[in-house]
Structures are given as structure tokens and as C-alpha cells.
Design a protein around this motif. Sequence first.
Motif, PDB file in Angstrom:
ATOM      1  N   MET A 182      -3.885  10.833  -1.569  1.00 57.43           N
ATOM      2  CA  MET A 182      -4.705  11.741  -0.806  1.00 57.43           C
ATOM      3  C   MET A 182      -4.006  13.007  -1.143  1.00 57.43           C
ATOM      4  N   ASP A 215      -8.354   0.805   6.228  1.00 49.43           N
ATOM      5  CA  ASP A 215      -6.995   1.476   6.259  1.00 49.43           C
ATOM      6  C   ASP A 215      -6.993   2.460   7.652  1.00 49.43           C
ATOM      7  N   HIS A 229      -2.959   4.747  -2.859  1.00 49.02           N
ATOM      8  CA  HIS A 229      -3.812   5.464  -2.315  1.00 49.02           C
ATOM      9  C   HIS A 229      -3.661   6.899  -2.521  1.00 49.02           C
ATOM     10  N   ASP A 272       0.911   5.081   0.191  1.00 44.37           N
ATOM     11  CA  ASP A 272       0.305   6.461   0.540  1.00 44.37           C
ATOM     12  C   ASP A 272       0.694   7.871   0.129  1.00 44.37           C
ATOM     13  N   HIS A 298       0.947  -1.124  -0.114  1.00 38.06           N
ATOM     14  CA  HIS A 298      -0.071   0.087   0.126  1.00 38.06           C
ATOM     15  C   HIS A 298       1.009   1.197   0.014  1.00 38.06           C
TER      16      HIS A 298
HETATM   17 ZN    ZN Z   1      -3.572   4.721   3.029  1.00 39.39          ZN
END
Ligand code: ZN
Length: 238
Positions: free
Chosen positions: A66, A173, A64, A33, A31
Motif C-alpha cells: 500500500m 482482506d 501487500h 501489509d 500476509h
Molecule cells: Zn493487507
Amino acid sequence: MIIAPSLLAANFARLEREVARASRSGADWLHLDIMDGHFVPNVSFGPAVVAALRPLTRLSFDVHLMCSRPEILLEPFAQAGANRITLHVELGNRIDPLLWKVRSLGLPVGLAINPPTPMRAIEPFLKKIDLLLVMTVNPGFGGQSFIHETVPKIQQANRWRVERGLSYHLEVDGGITDQTVTECAAAGADTFVSGTALFRAPGMAAAVKRMRRLATRAASHADLAPRTTARKPASLAS
Ligand code: ZN
Ligand code: DX5
């Protein structure tokens, strides 16, 4: 059950070794971020770092985003070797074109929802996504405590999936540990992102195995309706 260690909790001074550790751990996905210092109050790493890590592992890269302006980052992350890209539903009316864009890059697409955002925000997109990420902390930092009030959202996402015959991954998460994984799996989650509890465990492989076992056991005790095993590709037609 998919176990996805979050690289945010790795030692950034030794990323090559940290990725190798995750690869050897028996985890399914890595994963990643991506934080832009605007959508969330923190900055992590960008496409150049992801591209540098790509040749080091066969783990699936679960990106992911953001970020306030994901439109400028989709192509760079696709080129860097992302295997799927998840965007935030809080981006409002830009979601539809963003989903199209990710799909047109040939990648599965996910939508993430923050703890304060009501589930009705994500409902219109259920048929168009491959993954629904219920954030179990407010995004921005690793090592935070699991927010228990998010569990009904996981249950709702699972109910919709079963009732509507959909097959998106249901990912959680934030603050996922041996204690909280059970609650999430019993609520219907099947994909578990965990940074601190896996990267900072004394043995990552044992921690991955234990987390998977706990999740599998909790799901079978909860007697969840089985998910469609053959994954239908999500459709962008409404
Ligand atoms: Zn995440
Ligand atoms: C939070 C990130 C998470 C984070 C999870 O903004 O989206 O992926 O790395 O870290 P832990 O497992 O330490 O809560």
C-alpha cells in the motif's frame, strides 16, 4: 482455501514468536501489509523487517504493497524473500510496467482494489495477474469492520474468472472473521487474509482451522463453478 494471517495484528514487540505462532497454526501464507504513510494514512514495516523474518518460517510471504511509489520497493521486497507481491490498481497508468517488473523479478503478481474503486478499473489486467485482492475495508488499519457492499465485487471477480477460464487467486482482506468469511467464500473468494480474528484469537491454530472449515463449507453450499486446479501462469502478453 488459503488462510493468510496478517502480521499487522501481531504483537510487534515479539515478532519472532508471533511468526512462529503463525507457522504452527496450519495457515498457508503470512500476509505482510506494507504501508508508506502516503498511499494510506499509516506506516507499518519495510524490507529489512521482512528479511529478518524470512529465515524464521516456511510460510509463503504474501506482500501487500500500500505504497505510492512501489517502483522503488519491488526489488528490495523480492530480495527480502517475498513470494508474491500485490500492488494497488489505484496507481493508474503505472500498473502495466509495475506488473512487468514484479514478473521480471520471478514473482507472481497481484492487483488489489479498494472499496470505492469500480471493478472496471481492474478488468484490463485480469489476464496478467496471479491474484486479485478485493479489499473489504479501506486499507490502512487492522481491526476495521467488513464493508458488505464489497461482496458484489467478489462475485464479479469470480464470474470473470469462470467465464474467461482464468485462474487467479481471489483474495479478500479486511474485517474477515468467522461471520464474514462465509459470505466471501459463497461469493467465490478462495484466499482469506485475517489479522485481528486470527492473531488475537485465544488459539490461533483452532481459529485457522475453523475459518478454513467455514469457508470450504460455504463454497460447497454455494455450488461455485470449480476453479481450474492446475494453475496456469498468468501471461503478460495482452
Ligand atoms: Zn493487507
Ligand atoms: C488493511 C490491511 C489488512 C489488515 C486486516 O489495510 O490490508 O491486511 O491487516 O486486518 P483485520 O483482519 O484486522 O481487518
